[in-house]
Design a protein around this motif. Structure first.
Motif, short mmCIF file in Angstrom:
data_model
loop_
_atom_site.label_atom_id
_atom_site.label_comp_id
_atom_site.label_asym_id
_atom_site.label_seq_id
_atom_site.Cartn_x
_atom_site.Cartn_y
_atom_site.Cartn_z
N MET A 1 -0.31 -7.45 7.80
CA MET A 1 -1.07 -7.46 6.58
C MET A 1 -0.19 -8.06 5.49
O MET A 1 1.00 -7.79 5.42
N ASP A 2 -0.82 -8.83 4.64
CA ASP A 2 -0.10 -9.45 3.52
C ASP A 2 0.26 -8.37 2.50
O ASP A 2 -0.56 -7.49 2.20
N PRO A 3 1.46 -8.42 1.92
CA PRO A 3 1.86 -7.39 0.96
C PRO A 3 0.98 -7.37 -0.30
O PRO A 3 0.84 -6.32 -0.93
N VAL A 4 0.39 -8.50 -0.64
CA VAL A 4 -0.47 -8.54 -1.83
C VAL A 4 -1.66 -7.59 -1.64
O VAL A 4 -2.01 -6.83 -2.54
N TYR A 5 -2.27 -7.64 -0.45
CA TYR A 5 -3.39 -6.74 -0.15
C TYR A 5 -2.96 -5.28 -0.30
O TYR A 5 -3.64 -4.48 -0.93
N LEU A 6 -1.82 -4.94 0.28
CA LEU A 6 -1.32 -3.57 0.21
C LEU A 6 -1.09 -3.14 -1.23
O LEU A 6 -1.47 -2.04 -1.63
N PHE A 7 -0.46 -4.00 -2.03
CA PHE A 7 -0.20 -3.65 -3.43
C PHE A 7 -1.50 -3.45 -4.21
O PHE A 7 -1.61 -2.52 -5.01
N PRO A 67 7.50 2.45 -2.29
CA PRO A 67 7.36 1.85 -0.96
C PRO A 67 7.60 2.81 0.21
O PRO A 67 6.85 2.81 1.17
N GLY A 68 8.59 3.65 0.15
CA GLY A 68 8.92 4.53 1.27
C GLY A 68 7.91 5.64 1.52
O GLY A 68 7.89 6.22 2.60
N SER A 133 1.19 -2.40 9.42
CA SER A 133 2.46 -3.05 9.11
C SER A 133 2.24 -4.20 8.13
O SER A 133 1.21 -4.88 8.16
N VAL A 134 3.21 -4.41 7.28
CA VAL A 134 3.12 -5.41 6.22
C VAL A 134 4.05 -6.56 6.54
O VAL A 134 5.20 -6.37 6.96
N THR A 135 3.55 -7.76 6.33
CA THR A 135 4.36 -8.96 6.50
C THR A 135 5.48 -8.95 5.46
O THR A 135 5.23 -8.69 4.28
#
Length: 178
Positions: A1-7, A67-68, A133-135
């Motif tokens: 998954m792209d980190p932008v989506y997660l953020f 993040p953690g 998981s994040v790219t």
């Protein structure tokens, strides 16, 4: 998954949980009365459970920004939303549509409906889907703009959905009178 989506998801949900927790904290007696009205917690434990709910919502909001702890917070948020959906479903089965869901804080009354259950479960699924998981890649300035815009869009969509759900009974009444 792209980190932008997660953020985008994490920060939008952090805002949702933070606002929810602060509303409940600011009007704690009102929230405790709302929780009591659900009749799913023994009356002698309502204030204790209400305090626990406020603390959990605020902890989830905070942990979504770290993040953690983000993945655990997404999972905890999904579980809490599912518990809220179950409490709503129990009361709908009991025929108790009239009670306030407690979703909009003390400023807005919103009675229980199947739409609220659906909304909570959709948000829970979004949270669970975001635990993958994040790219690993560096963010650029355009990513930050995208994150800000994405969070704003999700916040507006959430607020719009809440207002549509809250006004659904009145809209139905107006349709019948037309």
């Amino acid at each position: 998954m792209d980190p932008v989506y997660l953020f985008i998801v994490a920060f939008a949900l952090a805002a949702m949980w933070g606002v929810a927790g602060l509303h409940k904290l600011a009007a704690f007696a009102v929230f405790a009365a709302t929780l009591d009205d659900y009749r799913v917690v023994p009356q002698r434990l309502v204030r204790l459970v209400a305090g626990f709910v406020v603390a959990i919502e605020l902890i989830i909001a905070l942990c979504l920004t770290v993040p953690g702890t983000r993945s655990a917070a997404l999972t905890a948020g999904a579980v809490l939303l599912s518990i809220y959906a179950a409490a709503m479903a129990i009361n709908l089965v009991r025929g108790r549509r009239h009670i306030d869901c407690g979703c909009m804080g003390p400023a807005g009354r919103q009675t229980l409906s199947g739409w609220l259950i659906t909304r909570n479960l959709i948000i829970a699924l979004l949270a669970v889907a975001s635990t993958g998981s994040v790219t690993d890649r560096a963010l650029i300035w355009l990513d930050l703009v995208t994150i800000g815009a994405g969070v704003a869009v999700l916040a507006l969509a959430y607020a719009s959905a809440n207002h549509l759900i809250a006004n659904a009974p009145e809209l139905a009444r107006l349709r019948q009178n037309a």
